[in-house]
Design a protein around this motif. Structure first.
Motif, PDB file in Angstrom:
ATOM      1  N   GLU A  58       0.831  -1.207   0.000  1.00  0.00           N
ATOM      2  CA  GLU A  58       0.000   0.000   0.000  1.00  0.00           C
ATOM      3  C   GLU A  58       0.869   1.262   0.000  1.00  0.00           C
ATOM      4  O   GLU A  58       0.548   2.256  -0.656  1.00  0.00           O
ATOM      5  CB  GLU A  58      -0.936  -0.005   1.207  1.00  0.00           C
ATOM      6  CG  GLU A  58      -2.004  -1.079   1.169  1.00  0.00           C
ATOM      7  CD  GLU A  58      -2.969  -0.901   0.013  1.00  0.00           C
ATOM      8  OE1 GLU A  58      -3.049   0.203  -0.546  1.00  0.00           O
ATOM      9  OE2 GLU A  58      -3.650  -1.876  -0.348  1.00  0.00           O
ATOM     10  N   ARG A  61       2.214   1.639  -3.459  1.00  0.00           N
ATOM     11  CA  ARG A  61       1.157   2.070  -4.370  1.00  0.00           C
ATOM     12  C   ARG A  61       0.872   3.563  -4.207  1.00  0.00           C
ATOM     13  O   ARG A  61       0.670   4.287  -5.185  1.00  0.00           O
ATOM     14  CB  ARG A  61      -0.114   1.254  -4.129  1.00  0.00           C
ATOM     15  CG  ARG A  61      -1.210   1.539  -5.137  1.00  0.00           C
ATOM     16  CD  ARG A  61      -2.374   0.619  -4.973  1.00  0.00           C
ATOM     17  NE  ARG A  61      -3.070   0.811  -3.721  1.00  0.00           N
ATOM     18  CZ  ARG A  61      -4.275   0.296  -3.472  1.00  0.00           C
ATOM     19  NH1 ARG A  61      -4.878  -0.427  -4.384  1.00  0.00           N
ATOM     20  NH2 ARG A  61      -4.856   0.504  -2.313  1.00  0.00           N
ATOM     21  N   THR A  62       0.846   4.027  -2.960  1.00  0.00           N
ATOM     22  CA  THR A  62       0.604   5.446  -2.715  1.00  0.00           C
ATOM     23  C   THR A  62       1.755   6.295  -3.250  1.00  0.00           C
ATOM     24  O   THR A  62       1.539   7.355  -3.847  1.00  0.00           O
ATOM     25  CB  THR A  62       0.424   5.697  -1.207  1.00  0.00           C
ATOM     26  OG1 THR A  62      -0.639   4.879  -0.719  1.00  0.00           O
ATOM     27  CG2 THR A  62       0.099   7.155  -0.929  1.00  0.00           C
ATOM     28  N   GLU A  63       2.990   5.802  -3.040  1.00  0.00           N
ATOM     29  CA  GLU A  63       4.148   6.541  -3.544  1.00  0.00           C
ATOM     30  C   GLU A  63       4.106   6.630  -5.069  1.00  0.00           C
ATOM     31  O   GLU A  63       4.384   7.692  -5.647  1.00  0.00           O
ATOM     32  CB  GLU A  63       5.426   5.851  -3.092  1.00  0.00           C
ATOM     33  CG  GLU A  63       6.694   6.588  -3.496  1.00  0.00           C
ATOM     34  CD  GLU A  63       7.951   5.932  -2.952  1.00  0.00           C
ATOM     35  OE1 GLU A  63       8.987   6.606  -2.867  1.00  0.00           O
ATOM     36  OE2 GLU A  63       7.883   4.733  -2.609  1.00  0.00           O
ATOM     37  N   LEU A 219      -4.881   6.695  -6.025  1.00  0.00           N
ATOM     38  CA  LEU A 219      -4.278   7.434  -4.926  1.00  0.00           C
ATOM     39  C   LEU A 219      -5.076   7.266  -3.645  1.00  0.00           C
ATOM     40  O   LEU A 219      -4.512   7.163  -2.556  1.00  0.00           O
ATOM     41  CB  LEU A 219      -4.193   8.926  -5.274  1.00  0.00           C
ATOM     42  CG  LEU A 219      -3.661   9.842  -4.162  1.00  0.00           C
ATOM     43  CD1 LEU A 219      -2.263   9.400  -3.754  1.00  0.00           C
ATOM     44  CD2 LEU A 219      -3.641  11.287  -4.605  1.00  0.00           C
ATOM     45  N   TYR A 220      -6.391   7.223  -3.776  1.00  0.00           N
ATOM     46  CA  TYR A 220      -7.208   7.156  -2.577  1.00  0.00           C
ATOM     47  C   TYR A 220      -7.778   5.771  -2.322  1.00  0.00           C
ATOM     48  O   TYR A 220      -8.470   5.541  -1.359  1.00  0.00           O
ATOM     49  CB  TYR A 220      -8.350   8.169  -2.703  1.00  0.00           C
ATOM     50  CG  TYR A 220      -8.727   8.780  -1.368  1.00  0.00           C
ATOM     51  CD1 TYR A 220      -7.763   9.355  -0.558  1.00  0.00           C
ATOM     52  CD2 TYR A 220     -10.039   8.763  -0.931  1.00  0.00           C
ATOM     53  CE1 TYR A 220      -8.100   9.906   0.655  1.00  0.00           C
ATOM     54  CE2 TYR A 220     -10.380   9.322   0.287  1.00  0.00           C
ATOM     55  CZ  TYR A 220      -9.406   9.895   1.070  1.00  0.00           C
ATOM     56  OH  TYR A 220      -9.735  10.432   2.274  1.00  0.00           O
ATOM     57  N   ALA A 222      -6.312   3.221  -1.314  1.00  0.00           N
ATOM     58  CA  ALA A 222      -5.709   2.605  -0.131  1.00  0.00           C
ATOM     59  C   ALA A 222      -6.540   2.814   1.116  1.00  0.00           C
ATOM     60  O   ALA A 222      -6.354   2.118   2.110  1.00  0.00           O
ATOM     61  CB  ALA A 222      -4.304   3.153   0.088  1.00  0.00           C
ATOM     62  N   LEU A 237      -5.111   6.120   6.643  1.00  0.00           N
ATOM     63  CA  LEU A 237      -3.996   7.053   6.524  1.00  0.00           C
ATOM     64  C   LEU A 237      -4.204   8.165   7.536  1.00  0.00           C
ATOM     65  O   LEU A 237      -5.284   8.751   7.619  1.00  0.00           O
ATOM     66  CB  LEU A 237      -3.926   7.656   5.119  1.00  0.00           C
ATOM     67  CG  LEU A 237      -3.536   6.726   3.969  1.00  0.00           C
ATOM     68  CD1 LEU A 237      -3.398   7.518   2.689  1.00  0.00           C
ATOM     69  CD2 LEU A 237      -2.253   5.999   4.278  1.00  0.00           C
ATOM     70  N   PHE A 302       0.590   4.894   7.965  1.00  0.00           N
ATOM     71  CA  PHE A 302      -0.273   3.844   7.424  1.00  0.00           C
ATOM     72  C   PHE A 302      -0.650   2.882   8.556  1.00  0.00           C
ATOM     73  O   PHE A 302       0.226   2.363   9.255  1.00  0.00           O
ATOM     74  CB  PHE A 302       0.450   3.072   6.319  1.00  0.00           C
ATOM     75  CG  PHE A 302       0.612   3.847   5.039  1.00  0.00           C
ATOM     76  CD1 PHE A 302      -0.178   3.556   3.944  1.00  0.00           C
ATOM     77  CD2 PHE A 302       1.548   4.870   4.940  1.00  0.00           C
ATOM     78  CE1 PHE A 302      -0.033   4.269   2.756  1.00  0.00           C
ATOM     79  CE2 PHE A 302       1.700   5.581   3.764  1.00  0.00           C
ATOM     80  CZ  PHE A 302       0.900   5.283   2.666  1.00  0.00           C
TER      81      PHE A 302
END
Length: 429
Positions: A58, A61-63, A219-220, A222, A237, A302
């Motif tokens: 996660e 993926r966000t990065e 982006l969102y 997660a 988050l 996270f």
């Protein structure tokens, strides 16, 4: 009533049934408790491995989403025509211009801003600021927007990357989670960042519109429930102050998220999986926690949390599904054994008890069948039958003797009466 509750007053059949059930079910209980504990431990280990793999996934993926967003913003701005017009506006807008020149610049910059918004639906506002961070123009020009956002704080503090910087996630006036992308305009000759800044363009993105925007792929996502596995895992988050960023407009920011032990451990630099109480779910969880500061981006913590009660329930369910057939089979065998024991042991005793009650009432002719079984119950039954028969014969013999003796006494009495009568006649003559 109290006497009936005492076990010594129970019927033998009830005692036998209880004994069989205890003998059959007690071992099952002894097996179930360790089995549940062992399965729970195994599930916890499996989910620790799962969370330790899911957490970095996660984060990565966000990065990647942040990098994709930065790349797309830089691509939009840095095209030759866009960059030149924006740079000209940032250079000249703070200066003294004639009204006609200013209007022409503003029309040109408005057109560029509208083009940006049409290519990225999640962009809700574009602001143009001078080198000191003073607002020059914003599109759209609405009064119901935040006067300042985290991007203003980053600009004032000088905490910006060379070209593009992403702010922390925050809520706009509508309660929507938003994020700012700050593009820093520098002189064309400046490739190191040591020169003066020309100005800034701040793009505000509404994260609730991320799914509709090619600039914000996943982006969102997660923040949504992780869809894989048998257990529900929530992914949260938290920003650097411990406030929760949520995809639900109804939840917004949870003010007590900073008290989460997972957040505290993440802020201390402890990354991994542990058990702690989650104020976000209001229950004990098995959670992954890690705080990450992205390059030229926000600091986010996270939290991936699986409720312990769900782990316990799943362990019980799996053990029950395995042992339930065995338990039902054992219960059936126990009841069948109790029924057979009752038929072989209790019913002869009950018949013998009824016969003893009839005999005690004087009915020596009570029917006591002969049992072929040679165990203690058979011996007791047949012995009691012989004793009853002997008692009946003895009583019959005694009755015959009493009857015979009575007859003899009657005869003797009659003879005495005749003798007495003869004697009386003799004396009378």
């Amino acid at each position: 009533m109290k006497d009936r509750l005492r076990i010594q007053h129970w019927r033998i059949g009830t005692k036998l049934a209880l004994a069989f059930l205890i003998v059959v079910l007690l071992p099952l209980l002894i097996v179930v408790v360790p089995a549940v504990s062992q399965r729970l431990s195994s599930l916890r280990e499996q989910n620790e491995i799962r969370l330790e793999a899911l957490g970095p996934y996660e984060i990565n993926r966000t990065e990647q989403a942040f990098q994709s967003l930065v790349s797309e913003i830089e691509r939009l701005v840095s095209s030759r025509s866009n960059y030149a017009q924006i740079e000209e506006y940032l250079y000249r807008a703070p200066t003294v211009l004639q009204a006609e020149q200013r209007e022409q610049l503003e029309r040109q910059i408005d057109v560029r801003a509208i083009q940006f918004q049409s290519s990225a639906p999640s962009i809700t506002r574009i602001r143009f600021l001078d080198s000191q961070g003073t607002l020059l123009r914003q599109i759209p020009q609405q009064a119901d927007m935040l006067a300042e956002t985290p991007s203003n704080q980053l600009i004032q503090a000088g905490k910006l990357g060379f070209r593009t910087t992403i702010s922390t996630i925050y809520l706009d006036l509508n309660g929507h989670p938003s994020i700012d992308v700050i593009y820093t305009f520098r002189p064309a000759w400046d490739t190191t960042g040591i020169g003066s800044v020309v100005g800034y363009v701040v793009f505000t993105h509404d994260l609730l519109l991320a799914e509709e925007d090619p600039l914000l792929p996943d982006l969102y996502a997660a923040l949504l429930d992780y869809p894989k596995g048998d257990l529900p895992t929530r992914i949260f988050l938290l920003d650097q102050s411990g406030q929760l960023v949520s995809p639900s407009v109804g939840i917004n920011l949870l003010k007590d998220a900073h008290s989460s032990e997972g957040f505290v451990r993440g802020q201390r630099g402890e990354a991994g999986v542990s058990v702690y109480y989650s104020p976000l779910l209001s229950k004990d969880v098995l959670g992954y926690h890690k705080t990450v500061t992205f390059a030229d981006g926000p600091q986010l913590t996270f939290l991936l949390e699986t409720p312990m009660e769900d782990l316990n329930a799943l362990a019980m369910q799996e053990v029950a599904s395995t042992l339930l057939p065995v338990a039902l089979g054992s219960l059936f065998l126990g009841l069948a054994a109790a029924f057979l024991a009752r038929r072989a042991m209790v019913r002869p005793i009950e018949r013998l008890t009824m016969a003893a009650r009839e005999i005690s009432a004087g009915h020596l002719d009570a029917d006591i069948p002969v049992l072929s079984q040679q165990d203690e119950i058979g011996v007791l039954n047949n012995t009691f039958r012989d004793m009853t028969n002997q008692l009946a014969e003895l009583v019959n013999t005694l009755e015959d003797r009493v009857r015979q003796r009575t007859q003899e006494l009657e005869a003797a009495r009659a003879e005495a009466e005749r003798a007495n009568q003869v004697k009386s006649q003799f004396l009378a003559n």
